[in-house]
Design an enzyme around this catalytic site. Structure first.
Site, PDB file in Angstrom:
ATOM      1  N   ASP A  74       0.873  -1.153   0.000  1.00  0.00           N
ATOM      2  CA  ASP A  74       0.000   0.000   0.000  1.00  0.00           C
ATOM      3  C   ASP A  74       0.923   1.219   0.000  1.00  0.00           C
ATOM      4  OD1 ASP A  74      -2.423   1.568   0.434  1.00  0.00           O
ATOM      5  OD2 ASP A  74      -1.659   1.851   2.463  1.00  0.00           O
ATOM      6  N   ASP A  99       0.028   5.078   0.903  1.00  0.00           N
ATOM      7  CA  ASP A  99      -0.148   6.049   1.986  1.00  0.00           C
ATOM      8  C   ASP A  99      -0.329   5.345   3.327  1.00  0.00           C
ATOM      9  OD1 ASP A  99      -0.089   8.130   0.051  1.00  0.00           O
ATOM     10  OD2 ASP A  99      -2.199   7.750  -0.388  1.00  0.00           O
ATOM     11  N   GLU A 131       1.095   9.067   6.177  1.00  0.00           N
ATOM     12  CA  GLU A 131      -0.304   9.311   5.796  1.00  0.00           C
ATOM     13  C   GLU A 131      -0.608  10.799   5.839  1.00  0.00           C
ATOM     14  OE1 GLU A 131      -4.012   9.106   4.609  1.00  0.00           O
ATOM     15  OE2 GLU A 131      -2.958   7.215   4.872  1.00  0.00           O
TER      16      GLU A 131
END
Length: 191
Positions: A17, A19, A25
């Site tokens: 993944d 972010d 994030e």
């Protein structure tokens, strides 16, 4: 099945993944100047490269559907990340993103098979890159990452960065939770 097909689907990958797993994030990140790698993430990618894994990013980018930025900004950010990684001898082998969201703007406002928790991006990568999903992993900071990996037949790892510290307690499967991508890669390469 021919021998060439057997050889073609023997590659192992680690799906990441973006972010909250690779980078810090930030809501709807698309500006290169706002990118911050999570400490240890770059070294983790380099370690995967040296261990012979394909490194494939699979990321939901609903900001496109919501009109916050366009697909060209997604590509620009990914090129920037690649440049940063290349400078230290690391690489992402492929990028897959889902620009859709059911409540977004046309033409992106649709239910699709690519948006995690669906496994569409992983399955597409497997077809295009010759990846054996049963020998591959997915690392993310959300339950949707874990679900996409399980659906595709990959082994999932949840990291506690990004949203992971909140989501780890909700895991019902026997899925390892690691402090960050570096720790997840240590687990993966030790198997």
């Amino acid at each position: 099945m021919s021998n060439s097909n057997l050889f073609h689907t023997t590659k192992q990958a680690v799906f990441l993944d973006r972010d909250g797993t690779l980078n810090v994030e930030k809501e709807y990140l698309y500006r290169p100047e706002e990118l911050e790698f999570i400490p240890g993430a770059v070294e983790a990618i380099k370690r995967l490269n040296h261990a012979g894994y394909l490194v494939v990013v699979v990321t939901n980018q609903s900001g496109v559907a919501r009109g916050y930025y366009g697909e060209q900004e997604v590509h620009r950010l990914h090129r920037y990340i690649e440049q940063q990684l290349t400078q230290v001898g690391a690489r992402i082998d492929a990028w897959y993103y889902c620009p859709h969201h059911p409540s977004g703007r046309p033409p992106y406002n649709l239910e699709c098979s690519c948006r995690k928790p669906h496994a569409g991006m992983l399955k597409q990568a497997a077809r295009e890159l010759g990846i054996d999903l049963s020998r591959s992993w997915i690392v993310g900071d959300k339950l949707v990452d874990v679900e996409a990996g399980l659906t595709a037949g990959c082994r999932p790892v949840l990291v506690l960065t990004g949203h992971g510290s909140k989501e780890c307690s909700q895991l019902s499967q026997d899925v390892p939770c690691c402090p960050d991508l570096k720790a997840a890669v240590e687990l993966i390469t030790a198997v």
